[in-house]
Write a protein that holds these residues in place. Structure first.
Motif, PDB file in Angstrom:
ATOM      1  N   LYS A  96       0.847  -1.191   0.000  1.00 50.31           N
ATOM      2  CA  LYS A  96       0.000   0.000   0.000  1.00 50.31           C
ATOM      3  C   LYS A  96       0.883   1.241   0.000  1.00 50.31           C
ATOM      4  O   LYS A  96       1.865   1.321   0.740  1.00 50.31           O
ATOM      5  CB  LYS A  96      -0.926   0.004   1.211  1.00 50.31           C
ATOM      6  N   TYR A  97       0.491   2.245  -0.816  1.00 48.42           N
ATOM      7  CA  TYR A  97       1.335   3.423  -1.022  1.00 48.42           C
ATOM      8  C   TYR A  97       0.530   4.711  -0.916  1.00 48.42           C
ATOM      9  O   TYR A  97      -0.669   4.739  -1.197  1.00 48.42           O
ATOM     10  CB  TYR A  97       2.004   3.369  -2.401  1.00 48.42           C
ATOM     11  N   GLU A  98       1.242   5.755  -0.525  1.00 54.59           N
ATOM     12  CA  GLU A  98       0.706   7.113  -0.531  1.00 54.59           C
ATOM     13  C   GLU A  98       1.362   7.863  -1.685  1.00 54.59           C
ATOM     14  O   GLU A  98       2.588   7.926  -1.771  1.00 54.59           O
ATOM     15  CB  GLU A  98       1.009   7.799   0.797  1.00 54.59           C
ATOM     16  N   VAL A  99       0.540   8.395  -2.567  1.00 53.94           N
ATOM     17  CA  VAL A  99       1.029   9.111  -3.745  1.00 53.94           C
ATOM     18  C   VAL A  99       0.589  10.562  -3.653  1.00 53.94           C
ATOM     19  O   VAL A  99      -0.607  10.852  -3.517  1.00 53.94           O
ATOM     20  CB  VAL A  99       0.491   8.483  -5.046  1.00 53.94           C
ATOM     21  N   THR A 100       1.543  11.485  -3.727  1.00 50.20           N
ATOM     22  CA  THR A 100       1.245  12.919  -3.714  1.00 50.20           C
ATOM     23  C   THR A 100       1.671  13.518  -5.037  1.00 50.20           C
ATOM     24  O   THR A 100       2.821  13.345  -5.469  1.00 50.20           O
ATOM     25  CB  THR A 100       1.963  13.630  -2.562  1.00 50.20           C
TER      26      THR A 100
END
Length: 297
Positions: free
Chosen positions: A199-203
């Motif tokens: 799971k990743y956070e993309v900004t």
């Protein structure tokens, strides 16, 4: 420049490692089996020869040419100690710094160098150091299988900007990170990262750098007394791993000229598909100024 003049003008023996404030660095490792990243380090000295020790081991001894000795340093992940040494007929003289290096794996699915986070400034060949958050923004590069990078587009260059061949020299409102928002890739088709499952956070960072404001040109820009920009409407969608996360992003609404705009999303990667960020144009050209990807688990 100050250190260079000291190396040329001082009578007593002198030695100093350059870029002394660049104590946080980042880069891509040579390979999974060789987890080092080679970057140049300069040492200023008025002595003929200079030695450089890296983590207690002698890297090389080179001749100082015009007051500068250059070393290609194989940085490792974490703390790197650099000690420069030169000698006169009677004494040795030393200078010492520590560099914290954030290593990026060449293959983002590497087991030897686990992927944690990456920050990329689009349309930019420079590194940007965020001391407060201890982050390094890497210069952009084209996508290569196993790694990361952009597909399509061109580097944005503002007309009349004679100081550099890329980006803008405008003040960007709503942010303290002007260098990231002052550069962008125009007409980008997608951005890919072959990260491992998880799971990743993309900004995503955007800024409309074109404006219909009439402004005085800066004193160091030769040409007309005023500069006008040909602004056109741009509207596009953003899709992350086949899911539309932004619809009709436009410089007539969210993308206020010369103002920072960022959106953060979470995405889950399965079956080694990585992260694919697509930019679907509707009017005008797509843009992207920066992207951050952080692994949650």
């Amino acid at each position: 420049v100050y250190l260079f003049y000291q190396s040329k003008l001082l009578q007593q023996p002198f030695i100093k490692i350059a870029s002394r404030s660049w104590t946080l660095r980042s880069g891509v490792a040579e390979s999974d089996d060789k987890p080092v990243c080679v970057q140049p380090v300069e040492v200023f000295s008025n002595q003929r020869k200079v030695k450089l020790l890296v983590n207690g081991n002698l890297l090389d001894e080179v001749e100082a040419i015009d007051g500068i000795a250059t070393f290609n340093v194989p940085f490792i992940k974490g703390t790197n100690t650099l000690e420069a040494i030169t000698s006169s007929s009677t004494m040795s003289y030393k200078d010492y710094i520590e560099v914290n290096f954030l290593m990026i794996p060449p293959n983002l699915r590497s087991a030897n160098i686990p992927f944690k986070e990456i920050n990329i400034s689009l349309g930019d060949p420079r590194y940007f150091i965020d001391e407060k958050l201890q982050q390094v923004w890497l210069p952009e590069k084209a996508y290569e299988k196993g790694g990361w990078g952009y597909i399509g587009g061109t580097v944005f260059t503002m007309k009349g900007n004679t100081r550099q061949s890329f980006g803008s020299n405008k003040n960007i409102l709503g942010t303290d990170y002007d260098p990231i928002y002052e550069t962008e890739r125009t007409g980008i088709e997608s951005f890919k990262l072959d990260v491992p499952d998880g799971k990743y956070e993309v900004t995503l960072l955007f800024a409309e750098l074109l404006s219909n404001k009439e402004r005085e040109t800066l004193v160091y820009n030769l040409g007309d007394s005023t500069a006008k920009e040909d602004t056109r409407e741009r509207t596009f969608d953003v899709i992350i791993n086949r899911q539309k996360v932004i619809e009709d992003l436009s410089n007539t609404r969210e993308l206020v000229p010369e103002t920072a705009y960022a959106e953060k999303f979470e995405t889950e990667v399965r079956n080694n598909t990585g992260i694919v960020i697509e930019f679907i144009k509707k009017k005008g050209e797509t843009i992207l100024n920066g992207v951050q990807v952080r692994k949650i688990y």
